[in-house]
Structures are given as structure tokens and as C-alpha cells.
Design a protein around this motif. Structure first.
Motif, short mmCIF file in Angstrom:
data_model
loop_
_atom_site.label_atom_id
_atom_site.label_comp_id
_atom_site.label_asym_id
_atom_site.label_seq_id
_atom_site.Cartn_x
_atom_site.Cartn_y
_atom_site.Cartn_z
N UNK A 263 0.90 -1.26 -0.06
CA UNK A 263 0.13 -0.08 -0.05
C UNK A 263 0.94 1.21 0.01
N UNK A 264 0.45 2.20 -0.82
CA UNK A 264 1.25 3.43 -0.84
C UNK A 264 0.11 4.60 -0.43
N UNK A 265 0.77 5.68 0.21
CA UNK A 265 -0.02 6.75 1.04
C UNK A 265 0.70 7.83 0.29
N UNK A 266 -0.02 8.81 -0.70
CA UNK A 266 0.56 10.09 -0.97
C UNK A 266 -0.37 11.03 -0.72
N UNK A 267 0.23 12.63 -0.86
CA UNK A 267 -0.83 13.51 -0.45
C UNK A 267 -1.90 14.08 -1.46
N UNK A 268 -1.91 13.50 -2.72
CA UNK A 268 -3.10 13.36 -3.63
C UNK A 268 -3.75 12.08 -3.78
N UNK A 269 -3.38 11.14 -3.54
CA UNK A 269 -3.93 9.66 -3.97
C UNK A 269 -3.07 8.69 -3.15
N UNK A 270 -3.67 7.51 -2.77
CA UNK A 270 -3.22 6.45 -2.24
C UNK A 270 -3.33 5.05 -3.20
N UNK A 271 -2.75 4.02 -2.97
CA UNK A 271 -3.00 2.89 -3.76
C UNK A 271 -2.81 1.59 -2.87
N UNK A 272 -3.45 0.71 -3.62
CA UNK A 272 -3.01 -0.97 -3.20
C UNK A 272 -2.67 -1.57 -4.43
N UNK A 273 -1.31 -1.78 -4.31
CA UNK A 273 -0.65 -2.68 -5.49
C UNK A 273 -1.12 -4.22 -5.47
N UNK A 274 -1.18 -5.01 -4.21
CA UNK A 274 -1.42 -5.97 -3.80
C UNK A 274 -2.41 -6.24 -2.79
N UNK A 275 -3.11 -7.05 -2.63
CA UNK A 275 -3.39 -8.19 -3.51
C UNK A 275 -4.08 -8.02 -4.81
N UNK A 276 -4.57 -6.91 -5.11
CA UNK A 276 -5.08 -6.12 -6.36
C UNK A 276 -4.54 -4.89 -6.68
N UNK A 277 -4.66 -4.30 -7.92
CA UNK A 277 -4.19 -2.85 -8.12
C UNK A 277 -5.61 -2.07 -7.97
N UNK A 278 -5.66 -1.16 -7.15
CA UNK A 278 -6.37 -0.06 -7.12
C UNK A 278 -6.04 1.36 -6.46
N UNK A 279 -6.55 2.14 -7.01
CA UNK A 279 -6.04 3.84 -6.65
C UNK A 279 -7.20 4.54 -5.93
N UNK A 280 -6.83 5.04 -4.84
CA UNK A 280 -7.87 5.82 -4.25
C UNK A 280 -7.65 7.06 -4.16
N UNK A 281 -8.72 8.21 -4.50
CA UNK A 281 -8.29 9.69 -4.70
C UNK A 281 -9.77 10.29 -4.46
N UNK A 282 -9.87 11.64 -5.16
CA UNK A 282 -10.87 12.27 -4.91
C UNK A 282 -11.10 13.20 -6.15
N UNK A 283 -12.39 13.31 -6.74
CA UNK A 283 -12.61 13.75 -7.94
C UNK A 283 -13.73 14.85 -7.90
N UNK A 284 -13.72 16.03 -8.27
CA UNK A 284 -14.85 16.90 -8.13
C UNK A 284 -15.69 16.86 -6.70
N UNK A 285 -14.74 16.76 -5.55
CA UNK A 285 -15.52 16.53 -4.25
C UNK A 285 -15.90 15.35 -3.70
N UNK A 286 -15.72 14.30 -4.72
CA UNK A 286 -16.15 13.10 -4.34
C UNK A 286 -14.94 12.07 -4.21
N UNK A 287 -15.10 11.23 -3.32
CA UNK A 287 -14.09 10.31 -3.00
C UNK A 287 -14.10 9.08 -4.02
N UNK A 288 -13.09 8.72 -4.80
CA UNK A 288 -13.24 7.77 -5.94
C UNK A 288 -12.30 6.65 -5.83
#
Length: 347
Positions: A263-288
Motif C-alpha cells: 500500500x502506498x499513501x500520498x498527498x493526492x492519492x493512495x494505492x493498493x498494489x497487492x493483492x490487487x491494483x486499486x487507486x484511491x483519490x478524490x474527484x470533483x469533491x467526491x471520493x473515488x
């Protein structure tokens, strides 16, 4: 240019994955195989149609026509074989970890520099498609500043035994066997910062669990249940860019299931690479939550080796710059040494 002639030193389990990679390339001939167990080397050579067989790698390296070697030995063979090969004018792909310790790693680095040949470290996880995708997002700034990461490879009952659990041959347990991949992968993804401090702990309370029944588990050739390495290691690593990494690895741990995570944690977005690849962020005021879609081979691990081997050959032919240079192997050995030193001090 004719076919690249390759020799393989160490014909245990991992050598078969190297062979899969080499056999996938039309411009490569696996020309020689070597193992201290001559019968094993002969069986390996017969299986793959390799013309020359040796039980002494120094004799194999006398073949002038040999261009490169894969080092697939126990960990304690990585340094002596790699250094001898470099001095003999051969390019080297050395399985991870680069060596048993930092001292040996620096000796390999010096030999590579003096020879002018390629020393590529077998950080095969760098060649995963999920690594490619996540690295692209990181490099393009989608995560902002990555300040924290968590990773690990945890097994409930996964001590391979044999050389893996004999410190004289392996250098350690799950940290040097599994953690080496995960630490390198995080460091690679976030721009190869240098570690400035670590805190580590290690435990050896459970052992190899050879008595467990009805369980399929990997065992190396020459298996035995001797074990003097850790069951579990954990560490906190601080890098010179301010980022912190928490890593956990185990061969034996009382959990429900084996688990691989990154898992990576950044100031703009975060991510899970394992066990599957997903990116966690926000867009137009919504969590995506973003899930990149990509096609992958059924056997991802074997595909990673094919891509790694192809890159090694491209480097030899001057078609690519080495993605896994010796310097990266040295940096990881410094981190592993520091974790083991911290763990020993804390006990």
C-alpha cells in the motif's frame, strides 16, 4: 550478432524459471549448466537440451564463447560466483538477494565496475504489469508526495526448509527471502530514496512446522527440517526523502491465510498494489476508487521472469539500460543488514 550463449549456475527450483525465460527467446542459447550435484546438473541439461555440464563453475567460466550467466545458487554462492563470472568477462544476472551482506555486495559492485560487464539483480517483481502501471501513475505525479508505505509477505506455514532455513547458506529467513522483494519494490516505485534509519525486530518462536499434515507446500531440493532463521520479521524504515516504510514478513505465523500486501499513501492519492491494483483519490469533491484494467498472463509469476530475462538480454545487446543495476542490490543489502542488526540489538 549470433545467439547470446548463457550458462546457468545452480540447477535447483528457480533455475527452471530462468530457463523458461531463455527458451522464450530466439536469440539465446543456454549453452552450459553447472551444479555442485553433478547428477542434478546432468538431469537438468538433459531436460532442456543443454550441451555442456559442469560441477565446478570455475571450469564452466573457462568457456570463451559463453557470454553471460544466471546465478541461481544458494544465497552464499551469489557473491563468489558473480565475482568470478565478472572477472571472466561474462555478464551476470544474479538472483536476489545480491549477496549475504553489504560487504559482499560492495565486492560484487567493484568487480562489475572493473569488468565493464552488466550485473543485473533478480528483482523480478519490478517486471510485473501491475508494477508498470503503478509506476507510471507515480512518475506522472498522481500521488503527490508519497510519505508512507506498508508492505509484506506473510505465510502461516511456509518455511521451505533446507537451505532456506539454514543461515549459513541463506543469510536469514523471510526478511532476506521475501522482504527483499517487497522492500525493493516500494523503493523502486517511489524513486529509489536511500534509507537513513531502521528499527527492526525478529522472532523465532514457531519453527519450520514440518509436522503439519495434509498441506501442499514448497520444498527445495535437499530438503531437511533444520532451522536457525527467524519465523517473523518486522521493520520500520525511514528514507532520506522523509517517507517511511513498514514491512512485515513471515515463514510461520498463527494467522488464517497467507497474505501479500503493498500500500502506498500520498498527498493526492493512495494505492493498493497487492493483492490487487486499486487507486484511491478524490474527484470533483467526491471520493473515488480507480481500478486500472489490463490483460495479464494466467501464470503471472512466470510471465514476470520472461520479461526479466528478455530485459537482461536486451541490456547485453545494448538495446536497453539495466533496470536492476548492482547499485540497487547494494542499497537493499544495507537495509537488510541494518534490520537484522537492529533486531539482534533489541533482543
Amino acid at each position: 550478432m549470433g545467439k547470446i550463449k548463457v550458462g546457468i549456475v545452480g540447477t535447483g527450483g528457480i533455475s527452471n524459471l530462468h530457463m523458461t525465460g531463455y527458451k522464450n527467446l530466439d536469440n539465446v542459447e543456454v549453452y552450459a549448466a553447472c551444479d555442485t550435484n553433478k547428477e542434478r546438473a546432468e538431469a537438468f541439461s538433459k531436460k532442456y537440451g543443454i550441451p555442456y555440464v559442469f560441477s565446478d563453475y570455475n571450469e564452466m567460466l573457462k568457456l570463451d564463447e559463453l557470454d553471460a550467466i544466471s546465478v541461481c545458487t544458494w544465497n552464499n554462492g551469489h557473491a563468489p560466483v558473480s565475482i568470478a563470472a565478472l572477472k571472466a568477462g561474462k555478464h551476470v544476472l544474479c538472483e536476489k538477494p545480491l549477496s549475504m551482506n553489504t560487504k559482499e555486495a560492495l565486492e560484487i559492485k567493484s568487480a562489475a565496475k572493473e569488468s565493464g560487464k552488466i550485473l543485473m539483480v533478480g528483482f523480478v517483481r519490478r517486471f510485473g504489469q501491475n508494477t508498470d502501471i503503478l509506476k507510471e501513475f507515480v512518475d506522472k505525479g498522481y500521488f503527490g508526495d508519497i510519505y508512507y508505505a506498508k508492505t509484506g509477505c506473510i505465510r502461516r506455514c511456509g518455511n521451505p526448509g533446507g537451505w532456506f532455513s539454514d543461515k549459513k547458506r541463506s543469510g536469514g529467513g523471510p526478511l532476506i527471502d521475501l522482504g527483499v522483494h517487497m522492500i525493493d519494490l516500494v523503493r523502486f516505485l517511489i524513486g529509489k530514496p536511500k534509507a537513513i534509519s531502521v528499527y527492526g525486530a525478529a522472532f523465532d518462536n514457531i519453527g519450520p512446522r514440518g509436522h503439519i499434515k495434509a498441506l501442499n507446500r514448497y520444498k527445495p531440493m535437499d530438503y531437511d527440517e533444520f532451522c536457525n532463521v527467524e519465523d517473523l520479521s518486522t521493520a520500520m524504515i525511514r528514507f532520506d526523502n522523509g517517507a517511511v516504510l513498514h514491512v512485515e514478513t513471515s515463514f510461520s505465523q498463527n494467522i488464517k491465510d497467507d497474505f501479500l500486501f503493498l500500500d502506498l499513501y500520498g498527498t493526492k492519492s493512495g494505492a493498493m498494489m497487492e493483492p490487487k491494483l486499486e487507486i484511491y483519490s478524490e474527484l470533483e469533491g467526491y471520493l473515488v476508487d480507480i481500478t486500472p484494467r489490463y490483460s495479464s498472463e494466467a501464470d503471472v509469476f512466470t510471465d514476470n521472469f520472461k520479461r526479466e530475462i528478455a530485459h537482461f538480454i536486451d541490456c547485453i545487446q545494448g538495446k536497453a539500460e539495466c533496470l536492476n543495476p548492482v547499485e540497487d542490490g547494494v542499497e537493499i543489502m544495507k537495509i537488510l543488514d541494518a534490520i537484522y542488526e537492529s533486531a539482534a540489538f533489541a533482543r
